[in-house]
Design a protein around this motif. Structure first.
Motif, PDB file in Angstrom:
ATOM      1  N   GLN A  18       0.808  -1.213   0.000  1.00  0.00           N
ATOM      2  CA  GLN A  18       0.000   0.000   0.000  1.00  0.00           C
ATOM      3  C   GLN A  18       0.850   1.276   0.000  1.00  0.00           C
ATOM      4  O   GLN A  18       0.318   2.365  -0.019  1.00  0.00           O
ATOM      5  N   GLU A  19       2.170   1.141   0.042  1.00  0.00           N
ATOM      6  CA  GLU A  19       3.046   2.304   0.027  1.00  0.00           C
ATOM      7  C   GLU A  19       2.801   3.110  -1.244  1.00  0.00           C
ATOM      8  O   GLU A  19       2.834   2.577  -2.347  1.00  0.00           O
ATOM      9  N   LYS A  20       2.552   4.401  -1.076  1.00  0.00           N
ATOM     10  CA  LYS A  20       2.163   5.231  -2.199  1.00  0.00           C
ATOM     11  C   LYS A  20       3.308   6.109  -2.687  1.00  0.00           C
ATOM     12  O   LYS A  20       4.216   6.446  -1.941  1.00  0.00           O
ATOM     13  N   GLY A  21       3.199   6.496  -3.942  1.00  0.00           N
ATOM     14  CA  GLY A  21       4.085   7.492  -4.513  1.00  0.00           C
ATOM     15  C   GLY A  21       3.240   8.570  -5.160  1.00  0.00           C
ATOM     16  O   GLY A  21       2.123   8.301  -5.629  1.00  0.00           O
ATOM     17  N   LEU A  22       3.737   9.779  -5.193  1.00  0.00           N
ATOM     18  CA  LEU A  22       3.018  10.900  -5.797  1.00  0.00           C
ATOM     19  C   LEU A  22       4.019  11.708  -6.610  1.00  0.00           C
ATOM     20  O   LEU A  22       4.948  12.287  -6.059  1.00  0.00           O
ATOM     21  N   VAL A  23       3.837  11.699  -7.923  1.00  0.00           N
ATOM     22  CA  VAL A  23       4.762  12.429  -8.793  1.00  0.00           C
ATOM     23  C   VAL A  23       4.001  13.515  -9.549  1.00  0.00           C
ATOM     24  O   VAL A  23       2.889  13.298 -10.024  1.00  0.00           O
ATOM     25  N   TYR A  24       4.598  14.692  -9.599  1.00  0.00           N
ATOM     26  CA  TYR A  24       3.989  15.844 -10.278  1.00  0.00           C
ATOM     27  C   TYR A  24       4.667  16.062 -11.624  1.00  0.00           C
ATOM     28  O   TYR A  24       5.903  16.056 -11.718  1.00  0.00           O
ATOM     29  N   TYR A  25       3.840  16.253 -12.661  1.00  0.00           N
ATOM     30  CA  TYR A  25       4.326  16.508 -14.009  1.00  0.00           C
ATOM     31  C   TYR A  25       3.773  17.838 -14.527  1.00  0.00           C
ATOM     32  O   TYR A  25       2.762  18.348 -14.045  1.00  0.00           O
ATOM     33  N   LEU A  46      -0.642   9.383  -8.902  1.00  0.00           N
ATOM     34  CA  LEU A  46      -0.626   8.732  -7.594  1.00  0.00           C
ATOM     35  C   LEU A  46      -0.591   7.233  -7.844  1.00  0.00           C
ATOM     36  O   LEU A  46      -1.350   6.724  -8.670  1.00  0.00           O
ATOM     37  N   PHE A  47       0.284   6.511  -7.147  1.00  0.00           N
ATOM     38  CA  PHE A  47       0.425   5.087  -7.441  1.00  0.00           C
ATOM     39  C   PHE A  47       0.857   4.292  -6.213  1.00  0.00           C
ATOM     40  O   PHE A  47       1.429   4.825  -5.261  1.00  0.00           O
ATOM     41  N   ASN A  48       0.516   3.005  -6.232  1.00  0.00           N
ATOM     42  CA  ASN A  48       1.105   2.038  -5.307  1.00  0.00           C
ATOM     43  C   ASN A  48       1.563   0.857  -6.157  1.00  0.00           C
ATOM     44  O   ASN A  48       1.741   1.011  -7.366  1.00  0.00           O
ATOM     45  N   SER A 196       4.948   8.551  -0.275  1.00  0.00           N
ATOM     46  CA  SER A 196       4.182   9.774  -0.060  1.00  0.00           C
ATOM     47  C   SER A 196       3.342   9.683   1.215  1.00  0.00           C
ATOM     48  O   SER A 196       2.779   8.637   1.525  1.00  0.00           O
ATOM     49  N   LYS A 197       3.266  10.801   1.917  1.00  0.00           N
ATOM     50  CA  LYS A 197       2.428  10.891   3.115  1.00  0.00           C
ATOM     51  C   LYS A 197       1.085  11.543   2.796  1.00  0.00           C
ATOM     52  O   LYS A 197       0.306  11.862   3.690  1.00  0.00           O
ATOM     53  N   SER A 198       0.815  11.745   1.516  1.00  0.00           N
ATOM     54  CA  SER A 198      -0.437  12.369   1.097  1.00  0.00           C
ATOM     55  C   SER A 198      -1.641  11.570   1.588  1.00  0.00           C
ATOM     56  O   SER A 198      -1.630  10.333   1.597  1.00  0.00           O
ATOM     57  N   ASN A 199      -2.678  12.278   1.999  1.00  0.00           N
ATOM     58  CA  ASN A 199      -3.910  11.629   2.449  1.00  0.00           C
ATOM     59  C   ASN A 199      -4.798  11.206   1.279  1.00  0.00           C
ATOM     60  O   ASN A 199      -5.797  10.518   1.476  1.00  0.00           O
TER      61      ASN A 199
END
Length: 260
Positions: A18-25, A46-48, A196-199
């Motif tokens: 469930q660890e998430k990543g958040l990348v901005y383009y 946003l991805f896991n 990412s710690k994003s909610n």
């Protein structure tokens, strides 16, 4: 003791998955102009380990000035286009990709919201030897022809997940930049949070009940109908302005996906 070990193993495995990543383009839409000379939209992915959610052209991602500003973009031949503000909507253009289900859902705005569900497209990537650094990441180059355009992608195996912006996926690492030969469309890396710690939670696309969910084949037919409608409109306008030549639109000048 064995039960405790199994429970701990399942717990750690679940947290890891469930660890998430958040990348901005940034996403430059220069269709019909090229050379990355077009409106520049904010986007994020946003991805896991199981799925990804991508969105761009969304109201809340852009400021009011950019949304309302009129800009002119010219290509090398002196032609170009005038944009009366950014083409945004409340939900934006979205793509959801789920690995296990091998399915992709998407929607985008073209006069109205169009929704598509398809088997995740297989992209025949060719990985080259070239490398470059994007941010702090070492990236490799890959190329492919996908849905009517030739693309170059830069991906990093330092994040070994097969995701990327829009419908790009299938490489052995996260795609940080991708563009077609003439840079009619260009996604470029801004920043990343991983983990990412994003909610914000990974989600699916919410479709109004009355709206049609198209297959990709149905979507291609819809493209042709939209093109025919634009061509008929040109014919009507040309009658009002004799002596003026109106060039009929091509699908590649109207949509990112432009295979006939």
């Amino acid at each position: 003791m064995l039960f405790r070990y199994i429970f701990l193993l399942l717990f750690v495995s679940n947290v890891f998955s469930q660890e998430k990543g958040l990348v901005y383009y940034g996403f430059i839409d220069a269709i019909g102009i090229g050379n990355s000379k077009g409106p520049d939209y904010n986007s994020y992915l946003l991805f896991n380990k199981e799925q990804s959610y991508y969105v761009t052209c969304k109201d809340s991602l852009e400021n009011v000035i950019e949304k309302e500003a009129q800009k002119t973009y010219e290509n090398e031949e002196g032609g170009g286009a005038i944009y009366n503000g950014l083409k945004v909507s409340e939900k934006g253009d979205q793509v959801v990709y789920h690995i296990e289900k091998n399915t992709m859902w998407s929607n985008f705005l073209y006069e109205k919201q169009i929704y598509v569900k398809e088997v995740a497209p297989k992209i025949d990537w060719k990985i080259g030897k070239e490398t470059k650094k994007i941010g702090v990441f070492n990236c490799k180059r890959a190329t492919a022809n996908f849905r009517g355009r030739n693309y170059t992608a830069w991906f990093t195996t330092e994040i070994p997940l097969p995701f990327g912006p829009w419908k790009f996926q299938g490489l052995p690492g996260l795609i940080l930049e991708v563009y077609d030969t003439n840079k009619n469309v260009h996604w470029y890396f801004k920043t990343i949070e991983y983990p990412s710690k994003s909610n914000e939670k990974l989600k699916y696309i919410s479709k109004p009940v009355k709206e049609k969910l198209n297959s990709y084949s149905e979507y291609k037919l819809l493209q042709k109908k939209i093109k025919e409608k634009a061509t008929d409109k040109n014919k009507l306008i040309s009658k009002q302005f004799p002596g003026v030549t109106f060039i009929d639109p091509e699908i590649k000048q109207m949509f990112i996906e432009c295979e006939e």
